[in-house]
Enzyme design. Structure first.
Site, short mmCIF file in Angstrom:
data_model
loop_
_atom_site.label_atom_id
_atom_site.label_comp_id
_atom_site.label_asym_id
_atom_site.label_seq_id
_atom_site.Cartn_x
_atom_site.Cartn_y
_atom_site.Cartn_z
N ASP A 56 -112.84 -53.44 -13.05
CA ASP A 56 -112.19 -54.49 -13.82
C ASP A 56 -113.23 -55.33 -14.52
O ASP A 56 -114.33 -55.56 -14.00
CB ASP A 56 -111.35 -55.39 -12.90
CG ASP A 56 -112.19 -56.12 -11.87
OD1 ASP A 56 -112.51 -57.32 -12.10
OD2 ASP A 56 -112.56 -55.52 -10.85
N SER A 57 -112.91 -55.75 -15.75
CA SER A 57 -113.76 -56.65 -16.52
C SER A 57 -115.16 -56.05 -16.67
O SER A 57 -115.33 -54.97 -17.23
CB SER A 57 -113.78 -58.02 -15.87
OG SER A 57 -114.26 -59.01 -16.74
N ALA A 58 -116.20 -56.72 -16.15
CA ALA A 58 -117.54 -56.15 -16.19
C ALA A 58 -117.59 -54.82 -15.45
O ALA A 58 -118.35 -53.91 -15.83
CB ALA A 58 -118.54 -57.13 -15.58
N GLY A 79 -115.22 -52.69 -15.48
CA GLY A 79 -114.71 -51.71 -16.42
C GLY A 79 -115.80 -51.19 -17.35
O GLY A 79 -115.85 -50.01 -17.69
N LEU A 108 -109.44 -52.10 -15.89
CA LEU A 108 -108.55 -53.26 -15.92
C LEU A 108 -109.21 -54.36 -16.73
O LEU A 108 -110.28 -54.85 -16.36
CB LEU A 108 -108.27 -53.74 -14.49
CG LEU A 108 -107.81 -52.67 -13.49
CD1 LEU A 108 -107.57 -53.30 -12.12
CD2 LEU A 108 -106.58 -51.96 -14.00
#
Length: 316
Positions: free
Chosen positions: A159-161, A163, A187
């Site tokens: 997720d985020s970083a 990802g 995500l």
């Protein structure tokens, strides 16, 4: 290939209330705290308080594994198929969060997907720059292969970083002659380190709690030690050869820009993909599945994708 985008309408009252809470109490801290090394160290404390709110389900076993310079942990839900693995890379802007903040989310995904998960505590700021985070994530994937897991049984998620790292791990693995994983789940992923395109995006400064507009300042620390040249953004790399990708994002978050950009680039490269845009959901809303019903629904979608891309043989 055309972009494949699904829009998920409807926002529950609980989701709206939770978004308001994040805007009022969390957003000011993230948006206005100075990006100094001292503050980055303070942010690391977030990982220690997480178990109070984000515990995995009873019966989940957690086992630490020490690797070369960093560590990870096996998350084994009760009854999970030990042959199907989710390699999970947590978010947090490359400077905060960790195994504890994401243990509940990872356990939920693994349980729903009938899998086990290996969650990675890759080194990050202020201890290490982005190049080290990327190397640790790739090392974790190579370690799973060395343990005897087939690439078709491994899905990389983040997720985020995280990802960002999910994409760079798969891409660098291919460049180094390693097999691709079965799939990638991202995500609300960060995929573009060049802030210029995102600067004028509608939700860049209106996000419920994620200060993506500060990425330009953070890059100075992230890119320390890297050779001058193109940014290591996964959206700008050769994407052909990647496995199927599932991307999930909220319709009013800053990193929807990145999700749509990556979807466009995946389509151009002919990579099977699906972007789900959930109405009015906050950044990585699946992490708050205990409070938001849409988070639980998203985890069901993630689990279905994992089972689809890494099918296991039927028991004899």
């Amino acid at each position: 290939m055309e972009r494949f985008i699904e829009h998920r309408p409807g926002t529950s009252r609980k989701a709206r209330r939770f978004a308001l809470f994040m805007k009022v109490f969390i957003r000011p801290v993230f948006f206005y705290s100075p990006l100094t090394r001292f503050m980055l160290r303070v942010a690391a404390v977030l990982d220690w308080g997480a178990p109070l709110l984000m515990r995995p389900a009873p019966g989940t076993r957690v086992e630490r594994v020490d690797l070369d310079g960093f560590h990870g942990e096996w998350i084994r839900p009760e009854g999970g198929d030990s042959g199907r693995v989710v390699l999970y890379l947590h978010g947090g802007g490359f400077f905060c969060c960790g195994l504890r903040t994401h243990r509940g989310l990872v356990a939920r995904i693994a349980s729903r997907a009938d899998a086990v998960a290996f969650s990675v505590a890759y080194r990050q700021l202020p201890r290490a720059p982005l190049s080290v985070s990327m190397a640790d994530a790739l090392s974790a994937y190579a370690w799973l292969l060395d343990q005897g897991f087939a690439p078709d049984d491994i899905v990389i998620a983040g997720d985020s970083a995280g990802g960002f790292l999910a994409f760079t791990t798969a891409l660098t693995a291919l460049e180094n002659g390693l097999p691709a994983p079965a799939g990638i789940v991202a995500l609300s992923p960060l995929v573009d380190l060049d802030h210029e395109g995102r600067a004028s995006y509608e939700f860049t400064r209106r996000d419920a709690y994620v200060p993506v507009h500060r990425l330009k300042k953070l890059n100075r620390l992230l890119l320390a030690g890297m050779d001058a040249g193109p940014l290591p953004s996964p959206c700008d790399r050769e994407l052909k050869g990647l496995p199927p990708v599932l991307i999930i994002a909220g319709s009013t978050e800053a990193l929807l820009y990145d999700a749509e950009l990556m979807t466009e680039r995946l389509a151009l490269a002919g990579v099977p993909h699906r972007l789900q845009v959930w109405e009015n959901q906050i950044h990585v809303f699946a992490a708050f599945a205990g409070a938001i019903p849409e988070g639980r629904q998203a985890i069901k979608e993630i689990a279905a994708f994992i089972r689809e891309t890494s099918p296991r043989p039927l028991a004899a």
